[in-house]
Design a protein around this motif. Sequence first.
Motif, PDB file in Angstrom:
ATOM      1  N   ILE A 114       0.784  -1.116  -0.218  1.00 21.21           N
ATOM      2  CA  ILE A 114      -0.063   0.180   0.240  1.00 21.21           C
ATOM      3  C   ILE A 114       0.982   1.261  -0.049  1.00 21.21           C
ATOM      4  CG2 ILE A 114      -1.647   1.315   1.398  1.00 21.21           C
ATOM      5  CD1 ILE A 114      -2.912  -1.270   2.411  1.00 21.21           C
ATOM      6  N   HIS A 115       1.928   1.076   0.685  1.00 21.35           N
ATOM      7  CA  HIS A 115       2.829   2.260   0.749  1.00 21.35           C
ATOM      8  C   HIS A 115       3.676   2.538  -0.585  1.00 21.35           C
ATOM      9  CE1 HIS A 115       6.357   4.517   2.610  1.00 21.35           C
ATOM     10  NE2 HIS A 115       5.466   5.187   3.504  1.00 21.35           N
ATOM     11  N   ALA A 116       3.884   1.671  -1.187  1.00 25.53           N
ATOM     12  CA  ALA A 116       4.488   1.597  -2.596  1.00 25.53           C
ATOM     13  C   ALA A 116       3.539   2.256  -3.565  1.00 25.53           C
ATOM     14  CB  ALA A 116       4.701   0.055  -3.096  1.00 25.53           C
ATOM     15  N   MET A 122       0.651  10.152  -0.234  1.00 27.56           N
ATOM     16  CA  MET A 122       1.058  10.185   1.343  1.00 27.56           C
ATOM     17  C   MET A 122       2.100  10.843   1.635  1.00 27.56           C
ATOM     18  SD  MET A 122       1.880   7.264  -0.038  1.00 27.56           S
ATOM     19  CE  MET A 122       1.441   5.537  -0.019  1.00 27.56           C
ATOM     20  N   HIS A 123       2.996  11.372   0.690  1.00 31.04           N
ATOM     21  CA  HIS A 123       4.134  12.126   0.885  1.00 31.04           C
ATOM     22  C   HIS A 123       4.209  13.441   0.436  1.00 31.04           C
ATOM     23  CE1 HIS A 123       5.520   7.755   1.383  1.00 31.04           C
ATOM     24  NE2 HIS A 123       5.414   8.145   2.531  1.00 31.04           N
ATOM     25  N   SER A 124       4.861  14.409   0.771  1.00 29.33           N
ATOM     26  CA  SER A 124       5.435  15.969   0.380  1.00 29.33           C
ATOM     27  C   SER A 124       3.977  16.591   0.278  1.00 29.33           C
ATOM     28  CB  SER A 124       5.861  15.648  -0.866  1.00 29.33           C
ATOM     29  OG  SER A 124       6.928  14.672  -1.068  1.00 29.33           O
ATOM     30  N   TRP A 131      -2.356  10.487   6.942  1.00 26.53           N
ATOM     31  CA  TRP A 131      -2.191   9.208   6.459  1.00 26.53           C
ATOM     32  C   TRP A 131      -1.439   8.100   7.279  1.00 26.53           C
ATOM     33  CZ3 TRP A 131       0.710   5.476   4.118  1.00 26.53           C
ATOM     34  CH2 TRP A 131       0.000   4.700   3.291  1.00 26.53           C
ATOM     35  N   HIS A 132      -0.147   8.563   7.459  1.00 30.35           N
ATOM     36  CA  HIS A 132       0.565   7.710   8.318  1.00 30.35           C
ATOM     37  C   HIS A 132       0.047   7.302   9.713  1.00 30.35           C
ATOM     38  CE1 HIS A 132       3.387   8.713   4.967  1.00 30.35           C
ATOM     39  NE2 HIS A 132       4.064   7.368   5.288  1.00 30.35           N
ATOM     40  N   ARG A 133      -0.703   8.110  10.171  1.00 30.85           N
ATOM     41  CA  ARG A 133      -1.183   7.863  11.527  1.00 30.85           C
ATOM     42  C   ARG A 133      -2.237   6.652  11.295  1.00 30.85           C
ATOM     43  NH1 ARG A 133      -3.073  12.461  15.402  1.00 30.85           N
ATOM     44  NH2 ARG A 133      -0.964  12.205  16.180  1.00 30.85           N
ATOM     45  N   VAL A 241      11.749  -1.068  11.971  1.00 35.52           N
ATOM     46  CA  VAL A 241      12.231   0.333  12.460  1.00 35.52           C
ATOM     47  C   VAL A 241      11.312   1.352  11.606  1.00 35.52           C
ATOM     48  CG1 VAL A 241      13.953   0.986  11.135  1.00 35.52           C
ATOM     49  CG2 VAL A 241      14.142   1.378  13.273  1.00 35.52           C
ATOM     50  N   PHE A 242      10.865   0.846  10.536  1.00 32.98           N
ATOM     51  CA  PHE A 242       9.804   2.007   9.879  1.00 32.98           C
ATOM     52  C   PHE A 242       8.719   2.344  10.750  1.00 32.98           C
ATOM     53  CE2 PHE A 242       5.990   2.635   7.688  1.00 32.98           C
ATOM     54  CZ  PHE A 242       5.858   3.582   6.819  1.00 32.98           C
ATOM     55  N   TRP A 243       8.186   1.440  11.496  1.00 31.19           N
ATOM     56  CA  TRP A 243       6.949   1.523  12.255  1.00 31.19           C
ATOM     57  C   TRP A 243       7.201   2.125  13.420  1.00 31.19           C
ATOM     58  CZ3 TRP A 243       3.033   0.599   9.264  1.00 31.19           C
ATOM     59  CH2 TRP A 243       3.038  -0.101   8.347  1.00 31.19           C
ATOM     60  N   HIS A 245       9.896   4.418  13.736  1.00 31.40           N
ATOM     61  CA  HIS A 245      10.228   5.584  13.461  1.00 31.40           C
ATOM     62  C   HIS A 245       9.105   6.291  13.137  1.00 31.40           C
ATOM     63  CE1 HIS A 245      12.288   8.736  11.112  1.00 31.40           C
ATOM     64  NE2 HIS A 245      11.937   8.570   9.882  1.00 31.40           N
ATOM     65  N   HIS A 246       8.013   5.810  12.350  1.00 30.84           N
ATOM     66  CA  HIS A 246       6.814   6.678  12.093  1.00 30.84           C
ATOM     67  C   HIS A 246       6.104   6.852  13.476  1.00 30.84           C
ATOM     68  CE1 HIS A 246       6.291   7.964   8.379  1.00 30.84           C
ATOM     69  NE2 HIS A 246       7.049   7.123   7.778  1.00 30.84           N
ATOM     70  N   ALA A 247       6.199   5.919  14.443  1.00 30.51           N
ATOM     71  CA  ALA A 247       5.360   6.139  15.766  1.00 30.51           C
ATOM     72  C   ALA A 247       6.038   7.413  16.333  1.00 30.51           C
ATOM     73  CB  ALA A 247       5.627   4.809  16.605  1.00 30.51           C
TER      74      ALA A 247
HETATM   75 CU   LIG Z   1       5.515   6.901   4.159  1.00 31.62          CU
END
Ligand SMILES: [Cu+2]
Length: 295
Positions: A114-116, A122-124, A131-133, A241-243, A245-247
Motif C-alpha cells: 500500500i505504501h508503494a 501520502m508524501h510531500s 495518512w501515516h497515523r 524500524v519503519f513503524w 520511526h513513524h510512531a
Molecule cells: Cu511513508
Amino acid sequence: MAKNKYEPHCDHDYEHGKPPHGHPPENQRYPDPRIYGDYASKKPPRYVPHSFEHTCFKPRKEDYKPPVSCDDEGTEELCTRRDHRALTADQQNRFLNAFSQINAMNALGPLVDIHANAIHQMHSNPRFLPWHRIYLLRMEELLQMVDCTVCIPYWKSSEEQAFPSWLLGFTPTVTLIGGPHTVTRNIGAFAMLPNTTDLAAAMGNGTFNTFGPAVEGIHNSGHVWVGGSMGSIPTAPADPVFWMHHAEIDRIWAEWQALNPGQNPNLTGVAATMDPWSENEVNTRDITTLGYIYV
Ligand SMILES: [Cu+2]
C-alpha cells in the motif's frame, strides 16, 4: 496407481504377498536399526496416541506463565505506545514475534505494498501526517491479531542518535508485489540523524502548514540515515524500524497538536479521505479516540 516406496504401510506385497528373497527389505525411511531401533524394520511398531490431557508439554509449576487475555468486550483499553528503550525483553520478543507471524501469514507484504502505491499521495503534502497515523493503526491492529498485548514502540532517534540494537539482527524477508524482499540497512552512510535541536526547531512552528513539512523533512533524513530498505518508499515498511520511526513522528505530531489546538491540515473533498481506508482527516485528530496513547 504407482506405489509409494516411502510408505511401507501401503505395501500390499508385504501385507499379502511373499517378501522378496525371504526377508523384508529395509525401511526406506528408517534404514538403520542402530539409530531407529524397531522403526528400522519394514513395519514400525503400532502407533499409540497420547491421551488428550497429555498431548501438550507443561512447564514446571513455578515456571508457569498465565496466558494474557485481552478485553474484547466494549471496555477497550488504549494501546500504550512506549519508547522502545523502555520495553522488557518479553515485550521486544512479542513485537518481533507478531511481526514475523503476520509476515508468515502473508499479511505484512500487502500492507507494505500500500505504501508503494503513490496513488494514495501520502508524501510531500498535508496528508503525510494523518495518512501515516492511520497506516500505523492498521499495522497495530494486524499485530494485535497475533498478540493483543503488542503496541508499536517508538524510536526517539533525535535523542538517541543510535539504531535500536535489538533490531540489528532482525532482517525479515517480506513478499512484496515485485517479489521477495529481504531487509537491508546501511546505517549512517548517506545522512545525518536530526538531533534534538532540529526537532525543537520543527516544534516551534505555529501553523500546520509550516510544521507539517518541517517534521516530514526530519522524518526523511531518518529514513535515509537507516538506509537500505528504509531509504526507498516501496520497501521501507518491511523494516520493523519503519513503524517505530513513524510512531515517533506520530508522537511528535500529537505533542505538537496539544501545544497548537485547532491547527489542522487543510484538506477537503477526496484529499481528506485517507484512502485506501475510509477515515477522514477529522477522524485522525485525536489519538485517544483512535485507541492509543504515547507514554
Ligand atoms: Cu511513508
